[in-house]
Design an enzyme around this catalytic site. Structure first.
Site, short mmCIF file in Angstrom:
data_model
loop_
_atom_site.label_atom_id
_atom_site.label_comp_id
_atom_site.label_asym_id
_atom_site.label_seq_id
_atom_site.Cartn_x
_atom_site.Cartn_y
_atom_site.Cartn_z
N ASP A 1 0.84 -1.00 0.08
CA ASP A 1 -0.04 -0.06 -0.12
C ASP A 1 0.97 1.24 0.25
O ASP A 1 2.00 1.09 0.41
CB ASP A 1 -0.64 0.10 1.37
N LYS A 50 -14.41 26.84 -5.03
CA LYS A 50 -13.13 26.27 -5.04
C LYS A 50 -12.05 27.17 -4.39
O LYS A 50 -10.90 27.35 -4.86
CB LYS A 50 -12.62 25.87 -6.36
N ASP A 104 -3.42 -1.14 5.35
CA ASP A 104 -3.87 -0.77 6.75
C ASP A 104 -5.32 -0.46 6.86
O ASP A 104 -5.90 -0.34 7.93
CB ASP A 104 -3.12 0.73 7.07
N ASP A 122 -8.10 -3.19 2.64
CA ASP A 122 -6.98 -4.21 2.26
C ASP A 122 -7.38 -5.41 2.87
O ASP A 122 -6.41 -6.46 2.48
CB ASP A 122 -5.80 -3.62 3.11
#
Length: 1021
Positions: free
Chosen positions: A374, A485, A715, A719
């Site tokens: 990862d 934005k 984590d 996963d």
């Protein structure tokens, strides 16, 4: 062992057809779960939603309708997976693999004891002892292994902790707080900052709502949520909030579109708990070893059974011999040795921040050939950090190192002072209280990741931001939103000679530049011309290309005549300028790589391990980090790089020309498994970006199809399916979700990728050292079996008894065998290619031939030499011993004559025989000294390796002391039938010990001088 033992293994297959059907159905379900999430709720208009779910968008469902749906769909909870009962786990430790061999041995001993007691009436209780001891060994080591693993595998309990307890719903037009379990599809739900989302929601209205999706998608930035349909992919669109993610700020109202197991998180949970991990490599090795040992034992047993019938023994005697030989072949102490060696390594790894939950994982890690890692938090520091600034028309590099030892830039420019002021003031992040003594980078911050990065950067460069904010008190602000934005605030300015109000703004760079007509360069305001705009565009593209998140900054001194002190600024009906501002600069942020990672990736490469990055992040960021840590090495290009260099379209580049490859999740979605295999096979450096949890799993399965042994790090909850499926799952101890920790076999306590490399090194070392331990332990099998065989063939008095064999296997050999686990590596084990599980076995034919055929034979000679010396000293010359067995063992004959005509009673004969047993035992200890020293190395000379292993030296002394104790301790003649020896008898085996040492040193010298030669092919294990 600890890995995914699903329900199917333990259910009796009532009829094979029924069993097959169930299996097929389960496989179908798993394939269904592996598919991407498909839904269209995010594309529906509010009217269509109302029609689909029958929900009144202001009054919600009626209580009666909600009760009907609850009865139909069941409660909003996750189904716990079928768990393996604890007693089954315990039985698996007691009867699995190696233990089974010892149980068979134990039962055979009881059988032999039973047969002799029926035949003789007054049986020899040796077999009874042996049976009891073998059973005890299995039970003790079984309990030990079970205890080691009882700490693992409670997957769903951690999912339970993730379920929110209460939810705020609107029913019959009234708001009510109910248990989350009672939420149903079609419910109108309100969430606010700090809440956990109670089910998958389609957002119908929102105010500044942000959710933390990191546990699901791996994105570290909080994601904005609004009613707008912004992406075809339901995981990326703004108008869906997912069950069990957290709402960080703002409020939102949504309609529940799925509950319980049907939510996205529920699907991942089912996927993780339904996956079955295969056997671990070390379990397969031990199975292979048992087949070998059993093969040897049965072959010897049956051969001598037939031989004893030819030699006219009775059927029953022949059966007793058969059992005896098979049992003598079982290395009783080996199960305990292997368990203790793995435990010691697990403890050593825990000191190096690797917590091993499943003992067998220690060995697996050593044979890893692919690591799928990862990105966020494993390869990177998991904290956004300012990496670059662009001001005064040039890019400046900030310091991103963990200890602030990196680059610095010119902080004296007036433009930098203006830029740092905007970054500090137009910023809602604050340090949490009472952290004055904590280093700035380690301080906890309240605020989103980008703002806290800016806060820490300004605090480091310019001193206290809190004081800066006190000097420029905030009058009014417009928070960031997805339509305009930008974020803007107006501050009082008490500096003499400057206007009273300062407007500061930050946001998306192109939006900020559009609002500006001038730019600050070296502290001077200049008009914004095309040349400057081009320079801005180039800088923006360059920083964006580094995978960094870029923000633009501008300001404006508001004229005092229009905005006097006390002016009422209005943010709804904006009464101040938001155009024609002065552009100051850009700042870009990235989650930087951890310091130790590039080195660790380099080590993996030299160890022949392929490192693949699998992340939910953007391809550009992923590629930048991959280059930064060396997953994509310098000079290796992707297809896109080649196309850019040659200025041709990507479609014209031959993919085989590119060593590196960045694969986008959306492309992966449409690939067949053959196409994926092709990528994994032909590219050495691979990055998968924007991947979903299901795709992580597909990537792991792809690597395993290539025959790789795969380690996966992760984590997030996303996963957990991949962690479970991998040969070894590695979870993060600090940032890891409970779920990922449960699915994994190993936990990195410091979340650092470099710790995995330490783990690989330890795993390779323990594999080498286990080979040495096994070679050492098996060697003494030959001097234990041959006395029995010669006893049958030559009809001599038994040279070595069962009790003494046990004293070797479970006494003198144990500590030395375990001490080999502490042996240092012979060469740089991280320069080797990974072990090939098909060819490089833990115990191979060469190890057996060395232990049994060569060293073991020399040991047996030493033992027999001692036996014949003692017999001769007592008057029985070797020629007189052959064929004497029947008389010798007959308790009614008390006048057996020796070679000198002296007569011996039964009692006297047995004392001499037991003294021989003791001496044979001591001889084995003496020759095992040399065996222990030669087992220290497989290729190097002992003189190169040295005697630094203190535990091994202790082992030598310990086995000698134990042998002396058993021989000379008063009362041993009754307890174990061991008698004191003359000191000279200890020396009989010394020449054989020396011979073993010299023989092996010469063998290793030939191997080193002639690598790949005949000696290495035949004897290098």
């Amino acid at each position: 062992m600890g890995k995914g033992a699903g329900r199917d293994k333990y259910e009796p297959t009532a009829t094979s057809e029924h069993g097959t059907k169930k299996k097929k159905a389960k496989e179908r379900d798993m394939d269904e779960l592996k598919k991407e999430i498909s839904m269209d709720d995010h594309k529906l208009s509010l009217d269509e939603l109302h029609r689909k779910y029958g929900t009144d968008l202001s009054r919600g469902l009626t209580t009666a309708r909600a009760a009907e749906i609850l009865a139909r769909d069941g409660p909003n909870t996750l189904t716990p997976p079928p768990t393996t009962p604890e007693w089954v786990k315990f039985c698996r430790q007691l009867f699995g693999g190696f233990s089974l061999l010892l149980w068979i041995g134990s039962l055979l001993c009881f059988l032999a004891y039973g047969i002799t007691s029926v035949m003789e009436g007054e049986p020899n209780s040796d077999n009874l002892y042996l049976g009891v001891v073998l059973a005890a060994v299995v039970i003790i080591t079984g309990c030990f292994s079970y205890y080691q693993e009882a700490k693992s595998s409670k997957i769903m309990e951690s999912f339970k902790n993730m379920v929110p307890q209460q939810a705020l719903v609107v029913r019959n037009g009234e708001k009510m707080s109910i248990n989350a379990e009672g939420v149903v599809v079609g419910d109108l739900v309100e969430v606010k900052g700090g809440d956990r989302i109670p089910a998958d929601l389609r957002i119908i209205s929102a105010h500044g709502c942000k959710v933390d999706n990191s546990s699901l998608t791996g994105e570290s930035e909080p994601q904005t949520r609004s009613p707008d349909f912004s992406n075809e992919n339901p995981l990326e669109t703004r108008n869906i909030a997912f069950f069990s993610t957290n709402c960080v700020e703002g409020t939102a109202v949504g309609i529940v579109i799925s509950t319980g197991d049907r939510t996205v998180m529920g699907r991942i949970a089912s996927l993780a708990s339904g996956l079955e991990g295969g056997k671990t490599p070390i379990a397969m090795e031990i199975e292979h070893f048992i087949h070998l040992i059993t093969g040897v034992a049965v072959f010897l047993g049956v051969s001598f059974f037939i031989l004893s019938l030819i030699l006219e023994y009775t059927w029953l005697e022949a059966v007793i011999f058969l059992i005896g030989i098979i049992v003598a072949n079982v290395p009783e102490g080996l199960l305990a040795t292997v368990t203790v060696c793995l435990t010691l390594t697990a403890k050593r790894m825990a000191r190096k921040n690797c917590l091993v939950k499943n003992l067998e994982a220690v060995g697996t890690l050593g044979s890893t050939s692919t690591i799928c890692s990862d990105k966020t938090g494993t390869l990177t520091q998991n904290r956004m950090t300012v990496a670059h600034m662009w001001f005064d028309n040039q890019i400046h590099e900030a310091d991103t190192t963990e200890n602030q030892s990196g680059a610095s830039f010119d902080k004296s420019s007036a433009t930098w002072l203006a830029l740092s002021r905007i970054a500090g003031l137009c910023n809602r992040a604050v340090f949490q209280a009472n952290q004055e003594n904590v280093p700035i980078l380690k301080r906890a911050v309240a605020g989103d990741a980008s703002e806290s990065a800016l806060l820490k950067c300004i605090e480091l460069c310019c001193g206290s931001v809190k004081e800066m904010r006190e000097r420029y008190p905030k009058v009014v602000e417009i928070p960031f939103n997805s339509t305009n934005k930008y974020q803007l605030s107006i501050h009082k300015n008490a500096n003499a000679g400057e206007s009273r109000h300062l407007l500061v703004m930050k946001g998306a760079p192109e939006r900020i530049l559009d609002r500006c007509d001038s730019i600050l360069i070296h502290g001077k305001v200049q008009p914004l011309d095309e040349e400057i705009k081009d320079a801005f565009q180039n800088a923006y593209l360059e920083l964006g290309g580094l995978g960094e998140r870029v923000l633009g900054f501008c300001h404006l001194a508001l004229p005092d005549d229009q905005f006097p002190e006390g002016f009422q600024f209005d943010t709804d009906e904006v009464n101040f300028p938001v155009e024609k501002l002065c552009f100051v600069g850009l700042m870009s942020m990235i989650d930087p790589p951890r310091a130790a990672v590039p080195d660790a990736v380099g080590k993996c490469r030299s160890a022949g391990i392929k490192v693949i990055m699998v992340t939910g992040d953007h391809p550009i960021t992923a590629k930048a980090i991959a280059k930064g840590v060396g997953i994509i090495s310098d000079g290796n290009e992707t297809v896109e790089d080649i196309a850019a260099r040659l200025n041709i379209p990507v479609s014209q580049v031959n993919p085989r020309d590119a060593k590196a490859c960045v694969v986008h999740g959306s492309d992966l979605k449409d690939m067949t498994s053959e196409q994926l295999d092709d990528i994994l096979l032909h590219h050495t450096e691979i990055v998968f970006a924007r991947t979903s949890p299901q795709q992580k799993l597909i990537i792991v399965e792809g690597c395993q199809r290539q025959g790789a042994i795969v380690a996966v790090t992760g984590d997030g909850v996303n996963d957990s399916p991949a962690l479970k499926k991998a040969d070894i799952g590695v979870a993060m101890g600090i940032a890891g979700s409970d779920v990922s920790k449960q699915a994994a076999d190993m936990i990195l306590l410091d979340d650092n990728f470099a710790s995995i490399v330490t783990g690989v090194e330890e795993g390779r070392l323990i594999f080498d050292n286990l080979k040495k331990s096994i070679a050492y332990t098996l060697t003494s099998n030959i001097p234990e079996i041959t006395p029995f065989l010669i006893f049958i063939i030559a009809n001599i008095p038994l040279p070595l008894g069962t009790c003494t064999i046990l004293c070797i296997d479970l006494g003198t050999d144990m500590v030395p065998a375990i001490s080999l686990a502490y042996e240092q590596a012979e060469s740089d084990i991280m320069k080797r290619q990974p072990r090939n599980p098909k060819t490089d076995k833990l115990v191979n034919e060469r190890l057996i031939s060395m232990a049994y055929g060569q060293i073991g034979m020399i040991q047996a000679l030493g033992g027999f030499f001692t036996y014949f010396v003692i017999m001769a000293e007592n008057g029985f010359l070797p020629s007189g011993l052959v064929g004497i067995r029947l008389q010798w063992d007959d308790r009614w004959i008390n006048d057996v004559e020796d070679s000198y005509g002296q007569q011996w009673t039964f009692e006297q004969r047995k004392i001499v025989e037991f003294t021989c047993h003791t001496a044979f035992f001591v001889s084995i200890v003496v020759v095992q000294w040399a065996d222990l020293i030669i087992c220290k190395t497989r290729r190097n000379s002992v003189f190169q390796q040295g005697m630094k292993n203190k535990i091994l030296i202790f082992g030598l002394f310990e086995e000698t002391a134990l042998a002396a104790f058993l021989s000379y301790c008063p009362g041993m003649d009754v307890a174990l039938r061991m008698y004191p020896l003359k000191p000279t008898w200890w020396f009989c085996a010394f020449p054989y010990s020396l011979l073993i040492f010299l023989y092996d040193e010469i063998r290793k010298l030939i191997i080193r001088r002639n690598p790949g030669g005949w000696v290495e092919r035949e004897t290098y294990y």
